[in-house]
Design a protein around this motif. Sequence first.
Motif, mmCIF file in Angstrom:
data_model
loop_
_atom_site.group_PDB
_atom_site.id
_atom_site.type_symbol
_atom_site.label_atom_id
_atom_site.label_comp_id
_atom_site.label_asym_id
_atom_site.label_seq_id
_atom_site.Cartn_x
_atom_site.Cartn_y
_atom_site.Cartn_z
ATOM 1 N N GLN A 32 0.822 -1.215 0.000
ATOM 2 C CA GLN A 32 0.000 0.000 0.000
ATOM 3 C C GLN A 32 0.861 1.273 0.000
ATOM 4 O OE1 GLN A 32 -3.417 0.185 -0.174
ATOM 5 N NE2 GLN A 32 -3.299 -2.000 -0.543
ATOM 6 N N ARG A 34 2.608 2.599 2.522
ATOM 7 C CA ARG A 34 2.108 3.340 3.673
ATOM 8 C C ARG A 34 2.923 2.998 4.911
ATOM 9 N NH1 ARG A 34 -3.376 1.496 4.091
ATOM 10 N NH2 ARG A 34 -2.526 -0.294 5.172
ATOM 11 N N THR A 52 0.074 8.879 9.636
ATOM 12 C CA THR A 52 0.243 7.928 8.540
ATOM 13 C C THR A 52 0.662 8.694 7.292
ATOM 14 O OG1 THR A 52 -1.441 6.464 9.456
ATOM 15 C CG2 THR A 52 -0.921 6.192 7.116
ATOM 16 N N GLN A 54 1.305 8.032 3.153
ATOM 17 C CA GLN A 54 1.047 7.076 2.089
ATOM 18 C C GLN A 54 1.339 7.740 0.750
ATOM 19 O OE1 GLN A 54 -2.714 5.056 2.362
ATOM 20 N NE2 GLN A 54 -2.224 3.678 0.679
#
Length: 107
Positions: A32, A34, A52, A54
Amino acid sequence: MIRYCASTITSQSGETTIKWAKEKLIEIDPIQRRLSYEIMENNVGFKYWVATMQVFQINGDGEGGCEIKWSFVGDPADGWSYDGLVSYYDSSLQSIAKKMEDALSSN
């Protein structure tokens, strides 16, 4: 994994302050693209903080570049307005993106 991050902030009057945090990696997902981390200790004023980052492709074909999204959940930081906090993180993210671009263009 725990890392120490610091940045020097210079006020309009020329006074410098070092803002620091110890961050713990809590998730990394290469598929992903991330990663998430939690702030453990800091002098910024955070009590609870999880962020987070990403990376998303702009075009599905991989030819259009990418976009980095940085989101966070946490308690209000002591002494920071929401706009001040977002401005601080926006500036930090722009600096990180510039360093990535510079590293990629030097290869």
